[in-house]
Design a protein around this motif. Structure first.
Motif, PDB file in Angstrom:
ATOM      1  N   ALA A  99     -21.885 -20.337  -1.926  1.00 28.11           N
ATOM      2  CA  ALA A  99     -21.276 -19.204  -2.638  1.00 28.11           C
ATOM      3  C   ALA A  99     -20.937 -18.127  -1.626  1.00 28.11           C
ATOM      4  CB  ALA A  99     -22.233 -18.663  -3.697  1.00 28.11           C
ATOM      5  N   MET A 100     -20.194 -17.118  -2.074  1.00 25.74           N
ATOM      6  CA  MET A 100     -19.794 -16.019  -1.194  1.00 25.74           C
ATOM      7  C   MET A 100     -20.683 -14.796  -1.328  1.00 25.74           C
ATOM      8  SD  MET A 100     -15.657 -16.302  -1.435  1.00 25.74           S
ATOM      9  CE  MET A 100     -14.823 -17.888  -1.196  1.00 25.74           C
ATOM     10  N   GLN A 101     -21.492 -14.755  -2.387  1.00 23.31           N
ATOM     11  CA  GLN A 101     -22.396 -13.628  -2.563  1.00 23.31           C
ATOM     12  C   GLN A 101     -23.525 -14.050  -3.492  1.00 23.31           C
ATOM     13  OE1 GLN A 101     -20.162 -10.427  -4.300  1.00 23.31           O
ATOM     14  NE2 GLN A 101     -19.215 -11.723  -5.848  1.00 23.31           N
ATOM     15  N   ASP A 102     -24.609 -13.248  -3.478  1.00 17.02           N
ATOM     16  CA  ASP A 102     -25.802 -13.610  -4.234  1.00 17.02           C
ATOM     17  C   ASP A 102     -25.521 -13.826  -5.719  1.00 17.02           C
ATOM     18  OD1 ASP A 102     -26.943 -13.013  -1.753  1.00 17.02           O
ATOM     19  OD2 ASP A 102     -28.740 -12.157  -2.662  1.00 17.02           O
ATOM     20  N   ALA A 103     -24.731 -12.923  -6.318  1.00 20.97           N
ATOM     21  CA  ALA A 103     -24.479 -13.025  -7.754  1.00 20.97           C
ATOM     22  C   ALA A 103     -23.809 -14.350  -8.111  1.00 20.97           C
ATOM     23  CB  ALA A 103     -23.618 -11.852  -8.218  1.00 20.97           C
ATOM     24  N   ASP A 104     -22.911 -14.824  -7.245  1.00 22.02           N
ATOM     25  CA  ASP A 104     -22.225 -16.092  -7.509  1.00 22.02           C
ATOM     26  C   ASP A 104     -23.185 -17.266  -7.364  1.00 22.02           C
ATOM     27  OD1 ASP A 104     -20.041 -14.457  -7.747  1.00 22.02           O
ATOM     28  OD2 ASP A 104     -19.025 -15.175  -5.939  1.00 22.02           O
ATOM     29  N   ALA A 105     -24.060 -17.216  -6.350  1.00 15.21           N
ATOM     30  CA  ALA A 105     -25.046 -18.279  -6.178  1.00 15.21           C
ATOM     31  C   ALA A 105     -25.997 -18.341  -7.371  1.00 15.21           C
ATOM     32  CB  ALA A 105     -25.832 -18.059  -4.884  1.00 15.21           C
ATOM     33  N   ILE A 106     -26.421 -17.185  -7.842  1.00 16.11           N
ATOM     34  CA  ILE A 106     -27.290 -17.134  -9.019  1.00 16.11           C
ATOM     35  C   ILE A 106     -26.573 -17.721 -10.234  1.00 16.11           C
ATOM     36  CG2 ILE A 106     -28.406 -15.561 -10.648  1.00 16.11           C
ATOM     37  CD1 ILE A 106     -28.944 -13.722  -8.185  1.00 16.11           C
ATOM     38  N   ALA A 107     -25.304 -17.414 -10.383  1.00 18.12           N
ATOM     39  CA  ALA A 107     -24.549 -17.870 -11.552  1.00 18.12           C
ATOM     40  C   ALA A 107     -24.499 -19.390 -11.646  1.00 18.12           C
ATOM     41  CB  ALA A 107     -23.131 -17.296 -11.504  1.00 18.12           C
ATOM     42  N   VAL A 108     -24.391 -20.084 -10.496  1.00 13.48           N
ATOM     43  CA  VAL A 108     -24.263 -21.548 -10.547  1.00 13.48           C
ATOM     44  C   VAL A 108     -25.619 -22.246 -10.521  1.00 13.48           C
ATOM     45  CG1 VAL A 108     -21.920 -21.636  -9.647  1.00 13.48           C
ATOM     46  CG2 VAL A 108     -23.838 -21.625  -8.034  1.00 13.48           C
ATOM     47  N   VAL A 109     -26.678 -21.543 -10.126  1.00 16.90           N
ATOM     48  CA  VAL A 109     -28.017 -22.137 -10.175  1.00 16.90           C
ATOM     49  C   VAL A 109     -28.663 -21.932 -11.535  1.00 16.90           C
ATOM     50  CG1 VAL A 109     -30.358 -21.986  -9.204  1.00 16.90           C
ATOM     51  CG2 VAL A 109     -28.377 -21.987  -7.683  1.00 16.90           C
ATOM     52  N   ARG A 110     -28.316 -20.823 -12.200  1.00 14.69           N
ATOM     53  CA  ARG A 110     -28.946 -20.502 -13.489  1.00 14.69           C
ATOM     54  C   ARG A 110     -28.870 -21.645 -14.506  1.00 14.69           C
ATOM     55  NH1 ARG A 110     -30.219 -15.618 -15.146  1.00 14.69           N
ATOM     56  NH2 ARG A 110     -28.803 -14.629 -13.667  1.00 14.69           N
ATOM     57  N   PRO A 111     -27.727 -22.349 -14.668  1.00 19.48           N
ATOM     58  CA  PRO A 111     -27.699 -23.449 -15.640  1.00 19.48           C
ATOM     59  C   PRO A 111     -28.671 -24.573 -15.310  1.00 19.48           C
ATOM     60  CG  PRO A 111     -25.475 -22.794 -15.025  1.00 19.48           C
ATOM     61  CD  PRO A 111     -26.402 -22.101 -14.085  1.00 19.48           C
ATOM     62  N   HIS A 112     -28.926 -24.801 -14.037  1.00 16.97           N
ATOM     63  CA  HIS A 112     -29.911 -25.814 -13.660  1.00 16.97           C
ATOM     64  C   HIS A 112     -31.314 -25.384 -14.075  1.00 16.97           C
ATOM     65  CE1 HIS A 112     -26.996 -28.219 -11.555  1.00 16.97           C
ATOM     66  NE2 HIS A 112     -26.696 -27.252 -10.713  1.00 16.97           N
ATOM     67  N   MET A 113     -31.588 -24.085 -13.976  1.00 13.60           N
ATOM     68  CA  MET A 113     -32.871 -23.567 -14.454  1.00 13.60           C
ATOM     69  C   MET A 113     -33.032 -23.850 -15.948  1.00 13.60           C
ATOM     70  SD  MET A 113     -34.347 -21.986 -11.855  1.00 13.60           S
ATOM     71  CE  MET A 113     -34.042 -21.028 -10.358  1.00 13.60           C
ATOM     72  N   ALA A 114     -31.961 -23.620 -16.702  1.00 11.98           N
ATOM     73  CA  ALA A 114     -32.008 -23.880 -18.137  1.00 11.98           C
ATOM     74  C   ALA A 114     -32.182 -25.367 -18.428  1.00 11.98           C
ATOM     75  CB  ALA A 114     -30.743 -23.339 -18.798  1.00 11.98           C
ATOM     76  N   ASP A 115     -31.470 -26.201 -17.670  1.00 11.10           N
ATOM     77  CA  ASP A 115     -31.559 -27.653 -17.879  1.00 11.10           C
ATOM     78  C   ASP A 115     -32.963 -28.179 -17.623  1.00 11.10           C
ATOM     79  OD1 ASP A 115     -28.852 -27.696 -18.430  1.00 11.10           O
ATOM     80  OD2 ASP A 115     -28.256 -28.515 -16.477  1.00 11.10           O
ATOM     81  N   HIS A 116     -33.693 -27.559 -16.684  1.00 11.06           N
ATOM     82  CA  HIS A 116     -34.992 -28.086 -16.262  1.00 11.06           C
ATOM     83  C   HIS A 116     -36.142 -27.151 -16.603  1.00 11.06           C
ATOM     84  CE1 HIS A 116     -33.104 -31.445 -14.216  1.00 11.06           C
ATOM     85  NE2 HIS A 116     -32.219 -30.596 -13.739  1.00 11.06           N
ATOM     86  N   ALA A 117     -35.930 -26.260 -17.554  1.00 12.64           N
ATOM     87  CA  ALA A 117     -36.991 -25.330 -17.960  1.00 12.64           C
ATOM     88  C   ALA A 117     -38.239 -26.112 -18.352  1.00 12.64           C
ATOM     89  CB  ALA A 117     -36.512 -24.461 -19.117  1.00 12.64           C
ATOM     90  N   GLY A 118     -39.367 -25.707 -17.800  1.00 11.91           N
ATOM     91  CA  GLY A 118     -40.624 -26.392 -18.052  1.00 11.91           C
ATOM     92  C   GLY A 118     -40.884 -27.561 -17.128  1.00 11.91           C
TER      93      GLY A 118
END
Length: 300
Positions: A221-240
């Motif tokens: 990514a080009m900045q932290d906010a963009d990196a967070i945006a594309v990792v966040r769905p993986h967090m949701a997919d693997h919650a728990g």
């Protein structure tokens, strides 16, 4: 470095011989990594064998006592990984012997590896130079709350096969070397999310099975906010569930996001290089893609 490799090595009361990592049963490779506490499954070893090349050290009855692999990208660069020796051999020169064999195969290439604390002295003796710390972040994750993208014209979408050329190009810009075959192979085993401005890919994160659960990487990514945006769905997919990411980001929004999502720093390794240093440590501003998370410590 000019090092003459030998075909055998006398160690303690027995001799070792060299073998090809492709010719060894996966269960024996798996047993080797387990002996040093590494999390690699047999399936992870198979992925690495398909992506790279390597040697094993065998004793007289065929037991695997060590390994070393390399992963070439083009004619001028390679990463080195899976340099393992069984605990009984770690102070007896076996790792240096294996590395001499690797050097014979990667001559004239710029090299990069990620060194554990135990291996740093070895790599320094072989003329590798320290670059930057890698933070191994892992744990049982929970879905993060606040959104990571504020621009109205940005959208996070699931990545599909037609996006692979753009993923390869963005990975090359962030990592510093084009890794077309590896990125395609990673994509085939991963779920991916991308941040798009219209049809233009500006950030991506892949996630695949590895070790105790899943690993997120590469993330570019080009900045932290963009990196967070594309990792966040993986967090949701693997919650728990157990999730891991290996990042050079010591501080900032992305590092804090990993920690707050249940992935604190578990351990560190040190990126070291021989020859040209690559581009993924740059902080060149919003127009410069950066590697926020590695594909793995072995692959970079």
């Amino acid at each position: 470095m000019k090092l003459k490799p030998s075909e055998s090595l006398k160690i303690d009361a027995f001799s070792m011989r060299i073998g090809d990592v492709q010719d060894v049963d996966l269960d024996r490779l798996h047993a080797l990594s387990l002996s040093v506490g590494w999390p690699h499954r047999a399936e992870d070893w198979q992925f690495l064998r398909e992506a790279g090349q390597g040697f094993v050290a065998l004793d007289e009855i065929g037991r695997v006592l060590g390994s070393a692999m390399w992963f070439p990208h083009g004619a001028s660069f390679a990463t080195i990984g899976m340099v393992i020796t069984s605990p009984r051999l770690q102070t007896l020169g076996a790792a240096q012997w294996l590395m001499k064999r690797v050097f014979d195969k990667v001559a004239e290439r710029d090299l990069r590896l990620n060194a554990t604390r135990a291996a740093r002295r070895l790599y320094l003796s072989l003329d590798f130079q320290p670059e930057k710390t890698v933070y191994q972040c892992q744990g049982v994750v929970h879905a993060a709350g606040s959104p990571g993208v504020e621009k109205a014209d940005s959208e996070v979408r699931r990545l599909r096969a037609q996006h692979v050329p753009a993923i390869i190009a963005l990975d090359a810009a962030g990592f510093g070397v084009r890794r077309e075959a590896l990125v395609q192979k990673l994509f085939d085993q991963s779920v991916g999310y991308g941040l798009f401005d219209g049809s233009a890919l500006r950030a991506f994160a892949l996630c695949r099975p590895f070790g105790r659960g899943h690993v997120v990487g590469p993330v570019v990514a080009m900045q932290d906010a963009d990196a967070i945006a594309v990792v966040r769905p993986h967090m949701a997919d693997h919650a728990g569930s157990f999730l891991r990411a290996d990042t050079h980001m010591e501080s900032g929004e992305f590092a804090a996001f990993l920690s707050h999502s249940g992935m604190p720093v578990f351990d560190t390794v040190l990126t070291m290089s021989m020859g040209k240093r690559l581009a993924d440590f740059s902080v060149g501003g919003p127009a410069a893609p950066m590697t926020y998370a590695l594909a793995s410590q072995t692959l970079g």
